[in-house]
Design a protein around this motif. Structure first.
Motif, mmCIF file in Angstrom:
data_model
loop_
_atom_site.group_PDB
_atom_site.id
_atom_site.type_symbol
_atom_site.label_atom_id
_atom_site.label_comp_id
_atom_site.label_asym_id
_atom_site.label_seq_id
_atom_site.Cartn_x
_atom_site.Cartn_y
_atom_site.Cartn_z
ATOM 1 N N LEU A 1 9.406 49.772 68.790
ATOM 2 C CA LEU A 1 8.061 49.825 68.211
ATOM 3 C C LEU A 1 7.011 49.375 69.222
ATOM 4 N N ALA A 2 7.291 48.295 69.940
ATOM 5 C CA ALA A 2 6.334 47.786 70.933
ATOM 6 C C ALA A 2 6.130 48.785 72.065
ATOM 7 N N THR A 3 7.187 49.509 72.418
ATOM 8 C CA THR A 3 7.094 50.498 73.496
ATOM 9 C C THR A 3 6.362 51.751 73.046
ATOM 10 N N LYS A 4 6.703 52.262 71.865
ATOM 11 C CA LYS A 4 6.141 53.530 71.392
ATOM 12 C C LYS A 4 4.754 53.384 70.777
ATOM 13 N N LEU A 5 4.461 52.220 70.215
ATOM 14 C CA LEU A 5 3.172 52.008 69.544
ATOM 15 C C LEU A 5 2.518 50.723 70.052
ATOM 16 N N PRO A 6 2.119 50.695 71.323
ATOM 17 C CA PRO A 6 1.583 49.449 71.888
ATOM 18 C C PRO A 6 0.245 49.032 71.290
ATOM 19 N N GLU A 7 -0.428 49.927 70.591
ATOM 20 C CA GLU A 7 -1.722 49.580 70.006
ATOM 21 C C GLU A 7 -1.599 48.746 68.734
ATOM 22 N N LEU A 8 -0.395 48.635 68.203
ATOM 23 C CA LEU A 8 -0.178 47.839 66.994
ATOM 24 C C LEU A 8 0.475 46.502 67.331
ATOM 25 N N PHE A 9 0.107 45.488 66.565
ATOM 26 C CA PHE A 9 0.800 44.200 66.628
ATOM 27 C C PHE A 9 1.798 44.193 65.474
ATOM 28 N N ASP B 1 -3.315 47.181 63.291
ATOM 29 C CA ASP B 1 -4.180 47.746 64.322
ATOM 30 C C ASP B 1 -5.484 46.954 64.324
ATOM 31 N N PRO B 2 -5.711 46.120 65.352
ATOM 32 C CA PRO B 2 -6.924 45.299 65.371
ATOM 33 C C PRO B 2 -8.207 46.115 65.519
ATOM 34 N N GLN B 3 -8.115 47.336 66.031
ATOM 35 C CA GLN B 3 -9.294 48.183 66.187
ATOM 36 C C GLN B 3 -9.851 48.622 64.840
ATOM 37 N N SER B 4 -8.969 48.946 63.917
ATOM 38 C CA SER B 4 -9.410 49.493 62.636
ATOM 39 C C SER B 4 -9.090 48.590 61.451
ATOM 40 N N SER B 5 -8.404 47.490 61.712
ATOM 41 C CA SER B 5 -7.905 46.577 60.664
ATOM 42 C C SER B 5 -6.901 47.264 59.744
ATOM 43 N N LEU B 6 -6.308 48.348 60.210
ATOM 44 C CA LEU B 6 -5.286 49.056 59.441
ATOM 45 C C LEU B 6 -3.991 48.267 59.469
ATOM 46 N N LYS B 7 -3.369 48.129 58.311
ATOM 47 C CA LYS B 7 -2.076 47.451 58.226
ATOM 48 C C LYS B 7 -1.073 48.427 57.621
ATOM 49 N N ILE B 8 0.033 48.641 58.333
ATOM 50 C CA ILE B 8 1.096 49.535 57.887
ATOM 51 C C ILE B 8 2.332 48.686 57.663
ATOM 52 N N GLN B 9 2.999 48.892 56.521
ATOM 53 C CA GLN B 9 4.186 48.105 56.218
ATOM 54 C C GLN B 9 5.340 48.997 55.796
ATOM 55 N N ALA B 10 6.545 48.484 56.028
ATOM 56 C CA ALA B 10 7.762 49.151 55.564
ATOM 57 C C ALA B 10 8.814 48.086 55.312
ATOM 58 N N GLY B 11 9.663 48.366 54.348
ATOM 59 C CA GLY B 11 10.790 47.491 54.082
ATOM 60 C C GLY B 11 12.018 48.001 54.815
ATOM 61 N N ILE B 12 12.842 47.073 55.265
ATOM 62 C CA ILE B 12 14.078 47.423 55.953
ATOM 63 C C ILE B 12 15.208 46.628 55.312
ATOM 64 N N LYS C 1 -9.516 59.225 65.421
ATOM 65 C CA LYS C 1 -8.438 59.700 66.286
ATOM 66 C C LYS C 1 -8.641 59.268 67.734
ATOM 67 N N LYS C 2 -9.829 58.737 68.052
ATOM 68 C CA LYS C 2 -10.103 58.328 69.422
ATOM 69 C C LYS C 2 -9.939 56.818 69.571
ATOM 70 N N ARG C 3 -8.953 56.270 68.938
ATOM 71 C CA ARG C 3 -8.770 54.828 69.007
ATOM 72 C C ARG C 3 -8.344 54.420 70.416
ATOM 73 N N LYS C 4 -8.775 53.264 70.800
ATOM 74 C CA LYS C 4 -8.447 52.729 72.113
ATOM 75 C C LYS C 4 -7.064 52.086 72.043
ATOM 76 N N ILE C 5 -6.272 52.297 73.071
ATOM 77 C CA ILE C 5 -4.967 51.655 73.129
ATOM 78 C C ILE C 5 -5.191 50.162 73.340
ATOM 79 N N PHE C 6 -4.643 49.361 72.450
ATOM 80 C CA PHE C 6 -4.848 47.921 72.462
ATOM 81 C C PHE C 6 -3.520 47.260 72.775
ATOM 82 N N THR C 7 -3.404 46.689 73.948
ATOM 83 C CA THR C 7 -2.162 46.050 74.364
ATOM 84 C C THR C 7 -2.420 44.577 74.621
ATOM 85 N N LEU C 8 -1.374 43.831 74.914
ATOM 86 C CA LEU C 8 -1.541 42.416 75.218
ATOM 87 C C LEU C 8 -2.377 42.214 76.475
ATOM 88 N N SER C 9 -2.271 43.116 77.450
ATOM 89 C CA SER C 9 -3.095 42.976 78.646
ATOM 90 C C SER C 9 -4.576 43.218 78.314
#
Length: 186
Positions: free
Chosen positions: A21-29, A47-58, A171-179
């Motif tokens: 997940l961290a590799t494929k979706l670096p814009e999400l925490f 996603d800190p850019q949009s305040s979007l929160k996505i959840q799933a159960g495992i 759709k033009k969200r900025k990639i948000f990484t730890l750097s």
């Protein structure tokens, strides 16, 4: 305290998932919380850019058998917890750790193909695989028509988070990484 085989199997599955997940979706925490049972986890992507929160159960099931077929028991409480994830998060994945062979993953709809909505006290799922082929999965109430590929885990979960993220209007969200975070904080 000694580390038992269940903790090792859960650790391997969670590590693979979080790394992918961290590799494929670096814009999400991503964060991980334990569920009601020891087999359940809630994974959240923010996603800190949009305040979007996505959840799933495992829900992780483990078989320590060395060879196919791998068998899993599902109690009513297991299926109830998976349904609770589906209803509250949008999606629930069942992860099958097949000894040292690999990991298969089913979304909620696929799981309900093999274990229907009527929960017996105890039901079963069987996962099998011939050499150099995909997983075949069946359960109390049916079998999957198509084989489940070896990359179903963590691929199916990554696909879910990617699809939900792409539903964002911007759709033009900025990639948000730890750097990027370090630059913003300085």
């Amino acid at each position: 305290m000694p580390i038992n085989s269940t903790e090792k199997a859960h650790g391997a599955a969670v590590l693979r998932l979080m790394t992918a997940l961290a590799t494929k979706l670096p814009e999400l925490f991503f964060s991980l919380e334990t569920g009601k049972s020891n087999s359940a986890y809630l994974i959240s992507g923010f996603d800190p850019q949009s305040s979007l929160k996505i959840q799933a159960g495992i829900f992780i099931k483990i078989s320590n058998n060395r060879r196919s077929p791998w068998r899993y028991s599902f109690y009513t409480s297991h299926q109830d917890e998976i349904l609770l994830f589906k209803n509250n998060c949008g999606e629930a994945f069942t992860v099958f750790v097949n000894g040292d062979d690999g990991i298969a993953c089913l979304n909620f709809t696929s799981l309900k193909t093999i274990l229907d909505h009527y929960h017996d006290v105890i039901e079963w799922v069987s996962v099998s695989r011939k050499p150099r082929s995909a997983y075949r999965i069946s359960g109390n109430d049916g079998k999957l028509e198509d084989a489940v590929p070896m990359n179903s885990f963590p691929g199916a979960i990554i696909d879910y988070f990617t699809t939900e993220l792409n539903k964002m209007p911007d759709k033009k969200r900025k990639i948000f990484t730890l750097s990027n975070l370090a630059k913003l904080l300085s």
